[in-house]
Design an enzyme around this catalytic site. Structure first.
Site, mmCIF file in Angstrom:
data_model
loop_
_atom_site.group_PDB
_atom_site.id
_atom_site.type_symbol
_atom_site.label_atom_id
_atom_site.label_comp_id
_atom_site.label_asym_id
_atom_site.label_seq_id
_atom_site.Cartn_x
_atom_site.Cartn_y
_atom_site.Cartn_z
ATOM 1 C CD GLU B 65 -1.825 -2.374 1.489
ATOM 2 O OE1 GLU B 65 -0.662 -2.635 1.880
ATOM 3 O OE2 GLU B 65 -2.726 -3.232 1.420
ATOM 4 C CG HIS B 134 -10.295 -6.624 7.814
ATOM 5 N ND1 HIS B 134 -9.180 -7.039 8.484
ATOM 6 C CD2 HIS B 134 -10.052 -6.890 6.508
ATOM 7 C CE1 HIS B 134 -8.307 -7.557 7.626
ATOM 8 N NE2 HIS B 134 -8.816 -7.473 6.409
HETATM 9 C C1 LIG Z 1 -1.896 -4.583 4.591
HETATM 10 C C2 LIG Z 1 -3.001 -5.411 4.044
HETATM 11 N N1 LIG Z 1 -3.343 -5.271 2.760
HETATM 12 C C3 LIG Z 1 -4.325 -6.019 2.233
HETATM 13 C C4 LIG Z 1 -4.995 -6.920 2.998
HETATM 14 C C5 LIG Z 1 -6.143 -7.728 2.423
HETATM 15 N N2 LIG Z 1 -5.722 -9.119 2.297
HETATM 16 C C6 LIG Z 1 -6.038 -10.019 3.226
HETATM 17 S S1 LIG Z 1 -5.355 -11.498 2.920
HETATM 18 C C7 LIG Z 1 -4.636 -10.948 1.512
HETATM 19 C C8 LIG Z 1 -3.791 -11.860 0.697
HETATM 20 C C9 LIG Z 1 -2.682 -12.373 1.516
HETATM 21 O O1 LIG Z 1 -1.916 -13.236 0.772
HETATM 22 P P1 LIG Z 1 -0.747 -14.030 1.453
HETATM 23 O O2 LIG Z 1 0.031 -13.106 2.329
HETATM 24 O O3 LIG Z 1 -0.011 -14.721 0.404
HETATM 25 O O4 LIG Z 1 -1.473 -15.040 2.422
HETATM 26 P P2 LIG Z 1 -2.511 -16.189 2.035
HETATM 27 O O5 LIG Z 1 -3.866 -15.579 2.120
HETATM 28 O O6 LIG Z 1 -2.176 -16.657 0.674
HETATM 29 O O7 LIG Z 1 -2.306 -17.209 3.077
HETATM 30 C C10 LIG Z 1 -4.941 -9.619 1.300
HETATM 31 C C11 LIG Z 1 -4.498 -8.830 0.142
HETATM 32 C C12 LIG Z 1 -4.635 -7.011 4.354
HETATM 33 N N3 LIG Z 1 -5.269 -7.851 5.188
HETATM 34 N N4 LIG Z 1 -3.623 -6.273 4.846
#
Ligand SMILES: Cc1ncc(C[n+]2csc(CCOP(=O)(O)OP(=O)(O)O)c2C)c(N)n1
Lengths: 332, 331
Positions: B65, B134
């Protein structure tokens, strides 16, 4: 330097009892998560949850290499880490349903399980949100000479956050006992990691001089072996490590993510299920080594099923917190 | 307010239409954020845009971000018009340096020489059982900073007209969408229109009390107004639509007429948007007031996960009604 761990290297000295515990832990996570999905589809669970199914070998392989008082931090996909570190399914289900008996009195929910008794500093719903916390816990461990290690679990999505690099730099400068465990399940939410991740992942850590390892995250023995190495090394004061675990989430990003074909094919999913199920493969190995026969494993499975059933019933019947709970614990 | 008898679309569709129209009109406009392209965001607000505009104008980013907001600022200064997508309003905290120290200050610090024509779209609002990280409504953070404009649409009509103005504005504008409003339907004309930033809208005319509602709280204020009507109290509902610029005139004139006011905003009441609007009213309509201007906002706690607790933290039609009854000396 970055190394890919040798798949034939498995911890010497791991006895049958420990292998079976790892099996039990992995299966407990799988069954826990299946129950979570069921609670969602039956509309008994408020909100959403992110299932760890398919990735069980990582949490269990790593946590079985830790001491009870070692610290972990977790993510939105955190149930597996919490259980592997010793959380009780009963109190977790209660938390997921927002009940007072839950780990956080119902205030945290699925993404925020925290439990000092098992060294769990908390699951975190901000991607990379706990990197600083884990690194700070390692600073405490070093300063207070407790001999503890801190493990920071995160998905490959966290590789996009600058705070990770700031903290890895600090950790290496200060030789902190922290292990960054990157679970690359290939997708962030709905985007393949190759579209968001430039270059080689472990080299990012290696550039700071952090010990970087890559392991097959579907192989609990391999994860456990390398985790044991780097945890011992960290405990000896030799500094932080970065462990890249290649894995796959078998389900959607969250329980409501059902139609996934616009971002990954059914064929790809089926291939991972068929060839790389960490529990199935480990069960085969246990049998091939005569550590357990099919009967012994299915006894474990049914014991766990009964335990999960009971835990769910407990949580469903448990009361919500009273209204006066709402402004408690804003300040210490 | 739109005429009646025209087509109805959802809030999400209105946002999508505004973006599509502006992207067709101006090839410099592009969207950048996490899962904005094929996924169309987790809320599906952007569905279909990548099919029309391609991945060079609907750009998926890493989960970075701070980085991509900064890239947005630089791109805006040098000839593009980015619409930066921050999935949840809670994550604006990660963009704060780029927004507060960079985007907000560039124009002034350069003596008016550089502009940052950038929009940040993000969300606010609780009640989705999503817990403390959230569910926040952090629009006050940006409203506090000179150089930023902050938009809080409450209806599909307003969302479309205000977003088009935001995109055409030469300043950094943050556009907050209430997560619970995406499915809200309302009349939106097919013909082109824009709504200027800084003009409040009277959502309901009344004479006894002014309910100032923002974003998610406009519907709550309208609900309370219906209940008050049954109790014989005529409530006026005013939606400022932007916290900055703020249409002080409309707010003050309404309260001069009604002599009572409650300000309802889903951010925290303390040091928040409701506090600022209440102070504006108190200063501008002091001699007309029959009682203190009341603030209603999120309870001053992190938003809890547990449904019965979460529901206590946000104003409802009933709690606004009760407060209004007290203010009118009726309870
Ligand atoms: C700083 C932030 N940006 C965006 C999100 C929204 N978000 C939640 S899970 C996710 C994907 C996360 O991917 P990863 O870190 O690879 O974990 P996975 O869900 O694949 O286990 C996103 C973009 C968030 N929670 N925090």
């Amino acid at each position: 330097m970055t190394t890919v761990s040798d798949p034939t290297r498995t911890s010497a000295g791991v006895g049958v009892e420990k292998w079976l515990r790892m099996y039990r832990q992995m299966m407990a996570i799988r069954l826990f998560e299946e129950n979570v999905n069921e609670l969602y589809t039956r509309a008994l669970m408020p909100g959403l949850a992110h299932l760890y199914i398919g990735e069980e070998a990582i949490a269990v392989g790593v946590c079985e290499a830790l001491r009870h008082d070692d610290y972990v931090t977790s993510t939105h996909r955190g149930h597996g880490h919490c259980l592997a570190k010793g959380a009780s399914p009963k109190l977790m289900f209660a938390e997921l349903l927002g009940k007072e008996a839950g780990y956080c009195r119902g205030k945290g929910g699925s993404m925020h399980i925290a439990d000092p008794a098992t060294g769990n500093l908390g699951a975190n719903a901000i991607v990379a949100g706990s990197v600083g916390i884990a690194t700070g816990a390692a600073l405490s461990a070093k300063t207070l000479k407790t001999g503890q290690v801190a493990v920071c679990f995160f998905g490959e999505g966290a590789l996009g956050q600058g705070v990770l690099y700031e903290c890895m730099n600090l950790a290496q400068l200060w030789k902190l006992p922290v292990i960054y465990v990157c679970e690359n399940n290939m997708y962030t939410e709905y985007t393949h990691f190759s579209e968001t991740t430039a270059g080689d992942i472990p080299s990012r850590a290696a550039a700071f001089g952090v010990r970087a390892e890559t392991v097959d995250g579907q192989d609990v023995r391999a994860v456990h072996a390398v985790a044991t190495d780097i945890a011992d090394r960290a405990r000896r004061g030799e500094g932080p490590a970065f462990l890249l675990c290649n894995t796959y989430r078998y389900r959607g990003h969250h329980v409501g993510d059902i139609n996934r074909e616009y971002y990954r094919s059914k064929k790809e999913e089926q291939q991972w299920l068929a060839e790389s199920d960490p529990i199935k493969n480990f069960a085969e190995w246990l049998k091939s080594q005569k550590h357990a026969d099919a009967g012994a494993l299915s006894t474990i499975d049914s014991e766990l099923r009964a335990e999960m059933d009971k835990a769910v019933k407990f949580a469903v019947a448990a009361p919500y917190p009273g209204a006066d709970e709402v402004d408690q614990d804003v300040y210490a | 307010m739109p005429e009646t008898g025209i087509r109805e679309i959802t809030f999400a569709e209105a946002v999508r239409e505004a973006l599509a129209e502006e992207m067709r009109r101006d090839s410099r406009v592009f969207i950048m954020g996490e899962d904005v392209a094929e996924a169309g965001t987790p809320f599906k607000v952007l569905s279909g845009l990548v099919e029309e505009f391609g991945t060079s104008r609907v750009v998926d980013t890493p989960i970075s971000e701070a980085g991509f907001t900064g890239v947005g600022v630089g791109a805006a200064m040098t000839g593009l018009r980015p619409v930066v997508d921050i999935m949840f309003g809670d994550f604006i905290t990660l963009t704060m340096d780029q927004m507060a120290n960079q985007a907000a200050k560039v124009h002034y610090m350069s003596g008016g020489k550089w502009n940052v024509p950038m929009v940040m779209r993000t969300t606010l609002g609780a009640a989705r059982r999503s817990a403390a990280q959230h569910s926040q409504s952090l629009h006050a953070w940006f409203s506090h900073i000179p150089g930023l404009k902050v938009v809080l649409p409450s209806t599909p009509y307003d969302a479309k007209g205000l977003l088009k103005s935001a995109i055409r504005d030469d300043n950094p504008v943050i556009f907050f969408e209430d997560k619970m409003s995406f499915k809200l339907k309302g009349p939106v004309p097919e013909a082109e229109y824009t709504i200027p930033l800084g003009v409040a809208d009277v959502k309901r005319i009344g004479t006894d009390i002014t309910l100032v509602g923002t974003s998610s709280m406009v519907q709550v204020a309208l609900e309370a107004a219906v209940m008050l009507e049954q109790a014989g109290i005529s409530a006026e509902v005013v939606d400022p639509r932007t916290t900055w610029p703020l249409d002080e005139h409309t707010l003050i004139e309404s309260v001069k007429k009604t002599s009572r006011a409650i300000v309802i905003d889903e951010g925290y009441g303390r040091y928040g948007v409701a506090a600022e609007i209440a102070a504006t009213i108190a200063e501008g309509a002091f001699h007309y007031l029959d009682g203190p201007v009341k603030r209603m906002g999120a309870m001053h706690v992190p938003i809890p996960f547990s449904p019965p607790l979460e529901d206590l933290t946000v104003p409802t039609g009933k709690t606004v009604f009760d407060t209004a009854m007290t203010l009118c000396g009726r309870s």
